[in-house]
Design a protein around this motif. Structure first.
Motif, mmCIF file in Angstrom:
data_model
loop_
_atom_site.group_PDB
_atom_site.id
_atom_site.type_symbol
_atom_site.label_atom_id
_atom_site.label_comp_id
_atom_site.label_asym_id
_atom_site.label_seq_id
_atom_site.Cartn_x
_atom_site.Cartn_y
_atom_site.Cartn_z
ATOM 1 N N LYS A 45 56.970 -62.454 72.612
ATOM 2 C CA LYS A 45 57.460 -63.791 72.936
ATOM 3 C C LYS A 45 58.870 -64.029 72.403
ATOM 4 C CE LYS A 45 52.856 -65.929 72.995
ATOM 5 N NZ LYS A 45 51.939 -66.867 72.291
ATOM 6 N N ALA A 46 59.321 -63.148 71.488
ATOM 7 C CA ALA A 46 60.629 -63.340 70.860
ATOM 8 C C ALA A 46 61.755 -63.186 71.884
ATOM 9 C CB ALA A 46 60.809 -62.342 69.720
ATOM 10 N N ARG A 47 62.775 -64.006 71.748
ATOM 11 C CA ARG A 47 63.911 -63.958 72.664
ATOM 12 C C ARG A 47 65.216 -63.580 71.953
ATOM 13 N NH1 ARG A 47 60.584 -63.269 75.475
ATOM 14 N NH2 ARG A 47 59.734 -64.500 77.210
ATOM 15 N N THR A 48 65.250 -63.707 70.613
ATOM 16 C CA THR A 48 66.478 -63.410 69.867
ATOM 17 C C THR A 48 66.172 -62.501 68.682
ATOM 18 O OG1 THR A 48 66.253 -65.289 68.357
ATOM 19 C CG2 THR A 48 67.372 -65.695 70.456
ATOM 20 N N TYR A 49 67.251 -61.912 68.129
ATOM 21 C CA TYR A 49 67.107 -61.101 66.921
ATOM 22 C C TYR A 49 66.531 -61.929 65.771
ATOM 23 C CZ TYR A 49 69.798 -57.156 68.786
ATOM 24 O OH TYR A 49 70.235 -56.079 69.508
ATOM 25 N N GLY A 50 66.948 -63.168 65.708
ATOM 26 C CA GLY A 50 66.469 -64.037 64.641
ATOM 27 C C GLY A 50 64.962 -64.241 64.683
ATOM 28 N N GLU A 51 64.378 -64.212 65.883
ATOM 29 C CA GLU A 51 62.926 -64.358 66.011
ATOM 30 C C GLU A 51 62.203 -63.045 65.727
ATOM 31 O OE1 GLU A 51 62.673 -65.769 69.989
ATOM 32 O OE2 GLU A 51 62.925 -67.877 69.445
ATOM 33 N N LEU A 52 62.877 -61.922 65.994
ATOM 34 C CA LEU A 52 62.251 -60.616 65.760
ATOM 35 C C LEU A 52 62.288 -60.198 64.294
ATOM 36 C CD1 LEU A 52 63.445 -58.387 68.748
ATOM 37 C CD2 LEU A 52 61.103 -59.107 68.252
ATOM 38 N N ALA A 53 63.371 -60.519 63.599
ATOM 39 C CA ALA A 53 63.585 -60.007 62.246
ATOM 40 C C ALA A 53 62.436 -60.293 61.274
ATOM 41 C CB ALA A 53 64.901 -60.561 61.690
ATOM 42 N N PRO A 54 61.878 -61.516 61.227
ATOM 43 C CA PRO A 54 60.822 -61.785 60.233
ATOM 44 C C PRO A 54 59.524 -61.015 60.491
ATOM 45 C CG PRO A 54 61.783 -63.813 61.094
ATOM 46 C CD PRO A 54 62.238 -62.722 61.981
#
Length: 225
Positions: A45-54
């Protein structure tokens, strides 16, 4: 995953790299099934690096350790085992299994040596080779059971030969056959007295997870249409 560009849009390849890291953590026991499912949902569901990183911040990354300048073609199937990565040096992590009114299990990333001997009496045993590593190209697994049961599980990629027999019992063979190029050759022998030994082929846990992910991805894509 870069924390410097949190708003940069992630690609399908970025999401797949995170999914692969989650699969590795699942196989190593760092995540249970519930955590894996939750993080995998968040990955797709992630759309950005910021959503994937955690999602993988508390997990070790193994990608650098797997980089090799020499590629070993093993199969046309991208999900097939690369046996060059499964052959290791050193001693076996276990050379025998024993169960009397109880059970034993060998599974996961255990190291199989030249010979593994298993005995059960009024008990049960499981020898799972799907994620195992090997010190030798020729392996012998000896299974003996008296009024007990034992199961040997091999991946579809492994070369297997079954030579056991049963006395008022069964030594079932559903696995004899050639594996993919570079596969070790595993010979399963022994006997079952008033008990049973089964030798089967089953897809790997990682492949089950891949299939589950594909179905999940298809559902998400249908919802997005």
């Amino acid at each position: 995953m870069s924390d410097e560009l949190p708003d940069l849009r992630a690609s399908d390849a970025d999401r797949e790299r995170v999914a692969e890291q989650l699969r590795e953590a699942m196989a190593e026991g760092r995540l249970d099934m519930t955590e894996f499912d939750e993080r995998l949902d968040a990955t797709y569901k992630a759309r950005t690096y910021g959503e994937l990183a955690p999602i993988t911040r508390d997990l070790p990354s193994h990608h650098d350790a797997k980089v090799s300048m020499v590629k070993h073609p093993v199969s046309d199937d991208p999900a097939a085992i690369d046996w060059s990565e499964r052959m290791v040096r050193g001693e076996a992590s276990s050379t025998m299994g024993f169960a009397f009114w109880s059970g034993f299990s060998r599974k996961g990333g255990w190291v199989v040596g030249r010979v593994f001997t298993a005995f059960t009496m009024w008990g049960g045993g499981e020898i799972d080779l799907r994620e195992a590593r090997f010190t030798e190209r020729e392996v012998e697994i000896r299974c003996f059971t008296i009024m007990g049961g034992m199961q040997v599980i091999a991946p579809p990629d492994l070369t297997v030969v079954v030579k056991g027999f049963g006395i008022m019992g069964g030594f079932d063979d559903k696995a004899t056959g050639e594996g993919t190029p570079g596969s070790p050759r595993v010979v399963v022998k022994g006997f079952a007295l008033m008990g049973g030994v089964g030798v089967d082929r089953k897809i790997r846990r990682m492949e089950k997870l891949r299939l589950k992910e594909e179905r999940r991805r298809e559902r998400l894509e249908r919802r997005g249409d």
